[in-house]
Design a protein around this motif. Sequence first.
Motif, mmCIF file in Angstrom:
data_model
loop_
_atom_site.group_PDB
_atom_site.id
_atom_site.type_symbol
_atom_site.label_atom_id
_atom_site.label_comp_id
_atom_site.label_asym_id
_atom_site.label_seq_id
_atom_site.Cartn_x
_atom_site.Cartn_y
_atom_site.Cartn_z
ATOM 1 N N ALA A 228 -11.788 8.807 9.729
ATOM 2 C CA ALA A 228 -11.439 8.021 8.544
ATOM 3 C C ALA A 228 -12.639 7.998 7.603
ATOM 4 O O ALA A 228 -13.769 8.299 8.003
ATOM 5 C CB ALA A 228 -11.049 6.604 8.929
ATOM 6 N N ASP A 229 -12.393 7.629 6.354
ATOM 7 C CA ASP A 229 -13.443 7.630 5.330
ATOM 8 C C ASP A 229 -13.027 6.603 4.279
ATOM 9 O O ASP A 229 -11.906 6.672 3.759
ATOM 10 C CB ASP A 229 -13.518 9.036 4.722
ATOM 11 C CG ASP A 229 -14.756 9.259 3.864
ATOM 12 O OD1 ASP A 229 -15.604 8.345 3.766
ATOM 13 O OD2 ASP A 229 -14.862 10.364 3.289
ATOM 14 N N MET A 230 -13.907 5.631 4.014
ATOM 15 C CA MET A 230 -13.571 4.580 3.044
ATOM 16 C C MET A 230 -14.852 4.096 2.375
ATOM 17 O O MET A 230 -15.904 4.043 3.021
ATOM 18 C CB MET A 230 -12.889 3.409 3.760
ATOM 19 C CG MET A 230 -12.490 2.269 2.825
ATOM 20 S SD MET A 230 -11.574 0.963 3.685
ATOM 21 C CE MET A 230 -12.927 -0.006 4.329
ATOM 22 N N GLY A 292 -12.145 13.925 -4.351
ATOM 23 C CA GLY A 292 -11.812 13.676 -2.950
ATOM 24 C C GLY A 292 -11.689 14.942 -2.124
ATOM 25 O O GLY A 292 -11.831 16.057 -2.631
ATOM 26 N N HIS A 293 -11.383 14.728 -0.849
ATOM 27 C CA HIS A 293 -11.340 15.808 0.129
ATOM 28 C C HIS A 293 -10.384 15.428 1.246
ATOM 29 O O HIS A 293 -10.130 14.233 1.465
ATOM 30 C CB HIS A 293 -12.749 16.035 0.705
ATOM 31 C CG HIS A 293 -13.375 14.777 1.279
ATOM 32 N ND1 HIS A 293 -13.197 14.392 2.588
ATOM 33 C CD2 HIS A 293 -14.142 13.802 0.711
ATOM 34 C CE1 HIS A 293 -13.845 13.242 2.799
ATOM 35 N NE2 HIS A 293 -14.424 12.849 1.673
ATOM 36 N N GLY A 294 -9.894 16.411 1.968
ATOM 37 C CA GLY A 294 -9.124 16.119 3.168
ATOM 38 C C GLY A 294 -10.046 15.647 4.281
ATOM 39 O O GLY A 294 -11.261 15.878 4.228
ATOM 40 N N VAL A 319 -5.894 12.791 2.173
ATOM 41 C CA VAL A 319 -7.057 13.014 1.308
ATOM 42 C C VAL A 319 -7.765 11.692 1.001
ATOM 43 O O VAL A 319 -7.160 10.623 1.093
ATOM 44 C CB VAL A 319 -6.649 13.670 -0.031
ATOM 45 C CG1 VAL A 319 -6.060 15.058 0.217
ATOM 46 C CG2 VAL A 319 -5.664 12.802 -0.811
ATOM 47 N N THR A 320 -9.016 11.808 0.618
ATOM 48 C CA THR A 320 -9.713 10.637 0.085
ATOM 49 C C THR A 320 -9.577 10.668 -1.437
ATOM 50 O O THR A 320 -9.446 11.725 -2.049
ATOM 51 C CB THR A 320 -11.207 10.660 0.428
ATOM 52 O OG1 THR A 320 -11.845 11.743 -0.277
ATOM 53 C CG2 THR A 320 -11.442 10.835 1.922
ATOM 54 N N ILE A 321 -9.563 9.480 -2.017
ATOM 55 C CA ILE A 321 -9.609 9.344 -3.481
ATOM 56 C C ILE A 321 -10.819 8.464 -3.754
ATOM 57 O O ILE A 321 -10.805 7.271 -3.417
ATOM 58 C CB ILE A 321 -8.313 8.696 -4.017
ATOM 59 C CG1 ILE A 321 -7.090 9.565 -3.685
ATOM 60 C CG2 ILE A 321 -8.419 8.459 -5.537
ATOM 61 C CD1 ILE A 321 -7.057 10.908 -4.375
ATOM 62 N N GLU A 322 -11.888 9.064 -4.319
ATOM 63 C CA GLU A 322 -13.167 8.356 -4.354
ATOM 64 C C GLU A 322 -13.999 8.601 -5.610
ATOM 65 O O GLU A 322 -15.087 9.154 -5.549
ATOM 66 C CB GLU A 322 -13.993 8.712 -3.122
ATOM 67 C CG GLU A 322 -14.147 10.207 -2.830
ATOM 68 C CD GLU A 322 -15.026 10.454 -1.596
ATOM 69 O OE1 GLU A 322 -16.139 9.911 -1.540
ATOM 70 O OE2 GLU A 322 -14.596 11.188 -0.695
ATOM 71 N N PRO A 323 -13.487 8.142 -6.765
ATOM 72 C CA PRO A 323 -14.330 8.256 -7.954
ATOM 73 C C PRO A 323 -15.521 7.300 -7.861
ATOM 74 O O PRO A 323 -15.444 6.269 -7.189
ATOM 75 C CB PRO A 323 -13.382 7.829 -9.085
ATOM 76 C CG PRO A 323 -12.413 6.911 -8.426
ATOM 77 C CD PRO A 323 -12.226 7.452 -7.031
ATOM 78 N N ILE A 335 -15.449 3.731 -5.130
ATOM 79 C CA ILE A 335 -14.359 3.094 -4.391
ATOM 80 C C ILE A 335 -13.503 4.215 -3.816
ATOM 81 O O ILE A 335 -13.093 5.122 -4.552
ATOM 82 C CB ILE A 335 -13.516 2.167 -5.303
ATOM 83 C CG1 ILE A 335 -14.403 1.041 -5.867
ATOM 84 C CG2 ILE A 335 -12.334 1.580 -4.518
ATOM 85 C CD1 ILE A 335 -13.725 0.182 -6.925
ATOM 86 N N GLU A 336 -13.277 4.151 -2.500
ATOM 87 C CA GLU A 336 -12.617 5.265 -1.799
ATOM 88 C C GLU A 336 -11.570 4.758 -0.819
ATOM 89 O O GLU A 336 -11.848 3.884 -0.004
ATOM 90 C CB GLU A 336 -13.675 6.070 -1.025
ATOM 91 C CG GLU A 336 -13.107 7.153 -0.109
ATOM 92 C CD GLU A 336 -14.191 7.896 0.663
ATOM 93 O OE1 GLU A 336 -15.224 7.288 0.982
ATOM 94 O OE2 GLU A 336 -13.981 9.092 0.965
ATOM 95 N N ASP A 337 -10.387 5.343 -0.906
ATOM 96 C CA ASP A 337 -9.323 5.086 0.073
ATOM 97 C C ASP A 337 -8.915 6.392 0.735
ATOM 98 O O ASP A 337 -9.060 7.474 0.148
ATOM 99 C CB ASP A 337 -8.077 4.520 -0.628
ATOM 100 C CG ASP A 337 -8.218 3.057 -0.993
ATOM 101 O OD1 ASP A 337 -8.924 2.320 -0.275
ATOM 102 O OD2 ASP A 337 -7.613 2.643 -2.005
HETATM 103 ZN ZN ZN Z 1 -15.251 10.897 1.305
#
Ligand code: ZN
Length: 359
Positions: A228-230, A292-294, A319-323, A335-337
Amino acid sequence: MSAKPEIAERLEALRARATELGGDAVLLSAPADVRWASGFTTPQDGKVVVTRDAAVLITDSRYTVQSAQESALEVRMIAGRTWIEVAIDLLAGSTPVVQADHLTWHAARTLEDARKAAPIAAVDLTRPLRIVKTVLEQERLREAARLTDAAFAFVLDGALRPGAREVDVALALERYVREQGGDRMAFDAIIAGGPRSAMPHGIASARVLERGDLVTLDFGAVVDGYHADMTRAVALGPVAEPLRSWFDAVLGAQEAAIAALRPGLSGIDADAVARDRLAAAGLGDRFVHSLGHGTGLEIHEGPALSVRSKDVLEAGMIVTIEPGVYDPEVGGLRIEDLVLVTDSGSEVLSHAPKGYLEL
Ligand code: ZN
Ligand code: ZN
């Protein structure tokens, strides 16, 4: 054993991939791929050979018991030889595809010398096979995201405060993840407050957090091998301008990008949704990385959501969404989900609160 059908499908996909690349066998040397193809959980000490009629995990006698328990493949011990010598025997009569972006030059030359012909060198050999997650993989990532949310709630409840060192917060996160049954952290936690928040990858330091810091926490739990990545940004008391306004701009860009996700959207267009929003807020040149990335058996996998991506989203990708925005004079935040692409759009797997929060 539930893992066996999963592995059987992967071997079939690997054989088809070998054919597509002009070969009839595969030598896997990248650890995440070794695990993916065999189930062996210490893949840095293993290799996998898949031919038309055999699939073998090569490892050594330290793992006799473990490999017998975990590997869905036949296990071959190196027994005094080198792993490449064992692989050469297994590959006799085959045309192997090797991982040009991982196999060592020495191993490649040894294989070539033995065969009197070069193997087929492939880059991103398993990428197309791993880029869409199976339902079972989605469940593991969902569980990893759940544990990541819980670890965040745990540090909000005490460890994250003015007077704590960044490394204390990182240790609290890691201790929680391990105590709750996670394998380990997905990477060294990024805990970056005050001036250090200007560093997109500020690994936790001995700096003492201060009142007024906006603290970036980027971390993730690994569950059953899946990462996971947040990222969250938390204010320790009132945060000064312009950082306070930047928080709202980043959150707006992040939510807009999530709302745009759907099958068929390109990685370039997904990235552009957030990039255009931040540019409109005058922050375009401060968004210095990709959207982001998978994730999966590795923290960074396909697809890429970036200005140079060649990927197109499909249902089942995670995927992550992290601007984020960063400025050496001001600080920064991200901020990343973790988000699952679904048939109708997307489902956010990270549930930790992400709105502006002042402790
Ligand atoms: Zn990430
Ligand atoms: Zn992250």
